[in-house]
Design a protein around this motif. Structure first.
Motif, PDB file in Angstrom:
ATOM      1  N   GLY A 128     -11.669  -8.764  -1.410  1.00 13.75           N
ATOM      2  CA  GLY A 128     -10.569  -8.709  -0.456  1.00 13.75           C
ATOM      3  C   GLY A 128      -9.415  -9.610  -0.849  1.00 13.75           C
ATOM      4  O   GLY A 128      -8.243  -9.213  -0.770  1.00 13.75           O
ATOM      5  N   THR A 129      -9.738 -10.829  -1.289  1.00  9.33           N
ATOM      6  CA  THR A 129      -8.688 -11.769  -1.660  1.00  9.33           C
ATOM      7  C   THR A 129      -7.988 -11.338  -2.942  1.00  9.33           C
ATOM      8  O   THR A 129      -6.759 -11.448  -3.055  1.00  9.33           O
ATOM      9  CB  THR A 129      -9.268 -13.186  -1.826  1.00  9.33           C
ATOM     10  N   ALA A 130      -8.753 -10.843  -3.908  1.00  5.45           N
ATOM     11  CA  ALA A 130      -8.143 -10.369  -5.154  1.00  5.45           C
ATOM     12  C   ALA A 130      -7.208  -9.197  -4.880  1.00  5.45           C
ATOM     13  O   ALA A 130      -6.104  -9.122  -5.434  1.00  5.45           O
ATOM     14  CB  ALA A 130      -9.225  -9.960  -6.151  1.00  5.45           C
ATOM     15  N   THR A 131      -7.636  -8.279  -4.024  1.00  4.01           N
ATOM     16  CA  THR A 131      -6.791  -7.135  -3.668  1.00  4.01           C
ATOM     17  C   THR A 131      -5.512  -7.611  -2.987  1.00  4.01           C
ATOM     18  O   THR A 131      -4.407  -7.142  -3.312  1.00  4.01           O
ATOM     19  CB  THR A 131      -7.552  -6.176  -2.741  1.00  4.01           C
ATOM     20  N   ALA A 132      -5.654  -8.553  -2.061  1.00  5.99           N
ATOM     21  CA  ALA A 132      -4.483  -9.073  -1.355  1.00  5.99           C
ATOM     22  C   ALA A 132      -3.540  -9.818  -2.296  1.00  5.99           C
ATOM     23  O   ALA A 132      -2.310  -9.703  -2.184  1.00  5.99           O
ATOM     24  CB  ALA A 132      -4.935 -10.000  -0.225  1.00  5.99           C
ATOM     25  N   TRP A 133      -4.092 -10.577  -3.238  1.00  4.91           N
ATOM     26  CA  TRP A 133      -3.281 -11.319  -4.211  1.00  4.91           C
ATOM     27  C   TRP A 133      -2.499 -10.359  -5.101  1.00  4.91           C
ATOM     28  O   TRP A 133      -1.290 -10.524  -5.308  1.00  4.91           O
ATOM     29  CB  TRP A 133      -4.194 -12.222  -5.030  1.00  4.91           C
ATOM     30  N   ILE A 134      -3.161  -9.326  -5.606  1.00  6.62           N
ATOM     31  CA  ILE A 134      -2.476  -8.345  -6.452  1.00  6.62           C
ATOM     32  C   ILE A 134      -1.385  -7.622  -5.659  1.00  6.62           C
ATOM     33  O   ILE A 134      -0.257  -7.452  -6.134  1.00  6.62           O
ATOM     34  CB  ILE A 134      -3.484  -7.327  -7.031  1.00  6.62           C
TER      35      ILE A 134
END
Length: 446
Positions: free
Chosen positions: A87-93
């Motif tokens: 979730g965090t990686a998706t949000a960061w990208i």
């Protein structure tokens, strides 16, 4: 300051000097001979300071993850950690992509004249398109394919054709596909480290995988999707050899076959797979039958495309010719063979340079017989295999420029070396500052 930390800073400083040299020398070459074909060497980008709707989200997410990421990574249950990482990686990208706005940052990325969505209508009859694929690779061929279609086996284009067929049409859906699938590559790397090294190292690596500067290029680049497929092929292989599972072996083989039909250069993922087999050799010795579904699975995609009329080897031969017909034949090898490594520094960050320094130290101490925790040499071997794959790709001369995007599938496997670093928050801060500066100061493209 300890001697080890001082050496880490030396490694980071050397990496920064490499980038500085690539920028200054690249600007001189481009200004005098204009043979690099990039506006802001060594990156395919142009100078353009800007803010965007993704700026507040990216800054807040970066601060929160640096502040709480290492603690949460250490304490959360494993499955909760994987969910939070994705979730965090998706949000960061997404937040980094949205610094350029929805239209430029996501919706139009895969609709330019070089990209896959330009040829959707030419795949109305998929079997016929596959049989005819190699006839349109060369620049002087009739209706030659755009650069990215010609530069990849047809499974890459077919992915977006199939998305279109099921109703997920247009650049927005294609972009979000690459982001959401690409972000799962972090999970695959963590799973691999956990089963081949140990869980504590995987937990320490998690924040670095999430906040990688590579996220700047994972936003709506098809290479993020390719990286995820390749990473899961490796992860499933690691599960197969550690759990003696025929099903995981078959699934891994299937994804390895698909990987080779998404990008020709990803055949080098075999070097990472070889490291997995070395680390999991006891499982193979106990159950050698694992190799049967692995090889059978790996043959499925190649067999399907070959029966459909696509010749991988002929296509690659023609691609080499096409590459030298265009900018690839003009770009100087003598610059890019080392400037590509500067691109790698920019997508993995200075923390990874220090992590690779520690990786080498771990391997050296093991060779010298110095006592060392068993898990760290195993992680070091995995990271070293990825570095070797990247260096082979570099020396091949088939990746002159744009490696900040093309080498994402290899670069992701260098990031776990940061798990060996002390003071993770300090290094993470450097990572996010680099990513934010790159995305706010440059207009990236591909």
């Amino acid at each position: 300051m300890t001697r080890s930390l001082r050496r880490d800073l030396y490694a980071a400083g050397a990496a920064a000097l490499l980038v500085t040299a690539a920028v200054l020398i690249g600007r001189h070459i481009q200004g005098t001979s204009r043979t690099l074909f990039v506006d802001w060497p060594p990156l395919l980008a142009s100078w353009g300071p800007h803010l965007g709707p993704g700026t507040p989200a990216a800054v807040v997410l970066a601060i929160a993850t640096v502040a709480y990421g290492p603690t949460l990574a250490a304490r959360l249950p494993w499955r909760a950690l994987l969910a939070l990482t994705w979730g965090t990686a998706t949000a960061w990208i997404c937040s980094l992509a949205l610094i350029d706005g929805w239209d430029r940052g996501i919706a139009r990325r895969l609709t330019t004249r070089y990209e896959y969505l330009q040829v959707i209508d030419r795949f109305e009859n998929i079997p016929a398109a596959l049989r005819d694929f190699t006839h349109h690779i060369l620049l002087d061929s009739p209706d030659n394919w755009p650069a990215h279609i010609a530069g990849h086996p047809p499974a890459a284009t077919l992915t977006f054709v199939l998305l279109d067929r099921i109703g997920l049409r247009g650049g927005g859906w294609a972009g979000m596909w690459c982001i959401t699938v690409g972000a799962t590559a972090c999970l695959a790397v963590l799973v691999t480290i956990r089963v081949l090294a140990d869980e504590s190292l995987a937990r320490r690596a998690a924040p670095f995988l999430v906040l990688a500067p590579a996220a700047v290029w994972m936003g709506t680049s098809a290479d993020a999707y390719f990286a995820a497929v390749a990473a899961w092929a490796v992860a499933l292989l690691a599960l197969a050899v550690t759990r003696r599972s025929l099903w995981w072996a078959g699934a891994s083989g299937l994804l390895f076959g698909l990987t080779c039909y998404l990008s020709y250069g990803l055949t080098l993922v075999a070097l990472i797979a070889a490291a997995v087999l070395v680390l999991g050799r006891h499982g193979i010795r106990e159950r050698p039958a694992l190799l049967v579904p692995l090889l059978a699975g790996a043959a499925v995609v190649p067999a399907a495309f070959t029966l459909a009329g696509f010749d991988w080897w002929e296509a690659y031969r023609l691609l080499v010719t096409r590459y030298h017909q265009g900018a690839g034949g003009i770009r100087p090898y003598g610059y890019w063979v080392w400037a590509n490594l500067a691109c790698t520094v920019l997508i993995t960050g200075l923390a990874t340079a220090a992590g690779l320094r520690r990786t080498g130290a771990v391997l050296f101490r093991r060779r010298a017989g110095t006592p060392h925790p068993r898990a760290e040499p195993r992680l070091a071997l995995l990271v070293s295999a990825a570095l070797l794959a990247l260096l082979v790709a570099d020396l091949s001369g088939m990746s002159k420029a744009e490696t900040e995007r093309i080498w994402l599938p290899f670069a992701l496997w260098l990031l776990p070396s940061c798990a060996l670093l002390p003071h993770p928050r300090a290094w993470l801060t450097g990572q996010v500052v680099l990513a934010l500066l790159l995305n706010h100061l440059l207009l990236t493209g591909w």
